[in-house]
Write an enzyme that holds these catalytic residues in place. Structure first.
Site, PDB file in Angstrom:
ATOM      1  N   GLU A  50       7.286 -22.050   7.647  1.00 35.75           N
ATOM      2  CA  GLU A  50       7.820 -21.190   8.702  1.00 35.75           C
ATOM      3  C   GLU A  50       8.879 -21.872   9.551  1.00 35.75           C
ATOM      4  O   GLU A  50       9.541 -21.220  10.349  1.00 35.75           O
ATOM      5  CB  GLU A  50       6.685 -20.706   9.600  1.00 35.75           C
ATOM      6  CG  GLU A  50       6.064 -21.784  10.461  1.00 35.75           C
ATOM      7  CD  GLU A  50       4.955 -21.230  11.331  1.00 35.75           C
ATOM      8  OE1 GLU A  50       5.096 -21.331  12.555  1.00 35.75           O
ATOM      9  OE2 GLU A  50       3.962 -20.710  10.803  1.00 35.75           O
ATOM     10  N   GLU A  75       0.806  -1.218   0.000  1.00 41.45           N
ATOM     11  CA  GLU A  75       0.000   0.000   0.000  1.00 41.45           C
ATOM     12  C   GLU A  75       0.843   1.274   0.000  1.00 41.45           C
ATOM     13  O   GLU A  75       0.310   2.369  -0.182  1.00 41.45           O
ATOM     14  CB  GLU A  75      -0.934  -0.013   1.212  1.00 41.45           C
ATOM     15  CG  GLU A  75      -2.028  -1.075   1.086  1.00 41.45           C
ATOM     16  CD  GLU A  75      -2.943  -1.131   2.289  1.00 41.45           C
ATOM     17  OE1 GLU A  75      -2.548  -0.644   3.365  1.00 41.45           O
ATOM     18  OE2 GLU A  75      -4.055  -1.667   2.152  1.00 41.45           O
TER      19      GLU A  75
END
EC number: 4.2.1.126
Length: 310
Positions: free
Chosen positions: A124, A93
């Site tokens: 992960e 953004e």
């Protein structure tokens, strides 16, 4: 999520505050819909209080990130699951909002781009993968790496932070559990303690909300320090659609006193550059002079206007 053996020095997941059972929601499956959302809202109300307690660390991080970015450094978020997605969201953004280059603020997630929409939970568990992501980016000392892990123990994130420190980059950690390996490893630790989740272990809830709030502050605060705003207006907005075109037009109107048609014409003459348009109107110079003056003052609109008016 698979756990990591204790021999690797990572605390058991069962020991984490975010993994304990929340007595306030122990009977949530017996609640009415209204009672469910009331219980969730009551837990969410604790998040802002937890974030408030870590604001000094967030402010320190913003100042140090901005110092590095002024010299060409990058801001790099890295996380797994929800944490990784939040980092990617914040990074994605910034270009339209603040006019940053796509490679200035980067979001990385365990499992790669596919993990933004599909769970790749085992990714992960690899510290080597985290290190590899930063190696591919050719990390340098001026960069900042923000490790995001609600648990504070995610191997992918810890591997990335360890490598970042070895390269002299600034390291920041965002976790929601105290005394975690991530907190101990980074230069600046941001640890909002939100407590047990409404659904035990579901850190996309309060932990995710706290992380999102902190990330909003990190990017927004850094951009403000870099002169990406004038007052509270996003004067580096990139008008890539109708809504953003109208936003740019409104900003020019508010800061110059022009009407909508005049502001639109001015923006066309400056190729949509909001800052340039404001300087042209306020100081009655050509777009070329406006751009040169902005560049001479690190593209800070307020400083440029004050310097040219003095």
């Amino acid at each position: 999520m698979s756990d990591v053996p204790q021999s690797e020095g990572i605390p058991a997941i069962s020991a984490l505050a975010t993994e304990t059972s929340n007595p306030a929601t122990a009977d949530i499956d017996r609640m009415s819909p209204l009672e469910i959302v009331q219980a969730l809202n009551a837990e969410d109300a604790r998040v802002a209080q937890a974030v408030e307690l870590v604001l000094p660390a967030v402010a320190q991080a913003i100042e140090e990130i901005a110092t590095r970015m002024r010299q060409g450094g990058r801001l790099i978020y890295i996380g797994a699951g929800t944490s990784g997605r939040l980092g990617i969201l914040d990074a994605s953004e910034c270009p339209p909002t603040f006019g940053t280059a796509p490679d200035q603020i980067v979001g990385l997630i365990a499992g790669g781009p596919i993990a933004t929409a599909n769970a790749v939970e085992d990714a992960e568990d690899s510290p080597v993968a985290g290190r590899g992501e930063l190696e591919r980016l050719q990390l340098v000392m001026l960069d900042t790496v923000v490790g995001i892990a609600a648990s504070g123990r995610t191997p992918y994130v810890l591997g990335a932070i360890e490598y970042a420190k070895s390269q002299g980059a600034l390291t920041i950690g965002i976790a929601c559990n105290q005394h975690s390996p991530l907190e101990q490893q980074v230069d600046i630790a941001i640890v909002p303690l939100v407590g047990p989740e409404a659904i035990t272990g579901s850190t996309r809830l309060k932990s995710g909300t706290a992380q999102k709030m902190v990330l909003n502050m990190l990017s927004t605060g850094t951009m403000v320090l870099l002169g990406k705003t004038y007052g509270n207006m996003m004067v580096d907005v990139v008008a890539t659609n109708y809504k953003l075109e109208q936003r740019a037009n409104n900003i020019v109107q508010w800061t110059t006193g022009l009407d909508r048609e005049q502001a639109a014409a001015l923006l066309r003459s400056t190729q949509g550059e909001t800052k340039t348009a404001i300087v042209v109107s306020r100081l009655h110079v050509s777009p070329e002079v406006a751009r040169a003056q902005l560049a001479a003052h690190n593209h800070n609109l307020r400083i440029t206007l004050e310097a040219m008016q003095s």
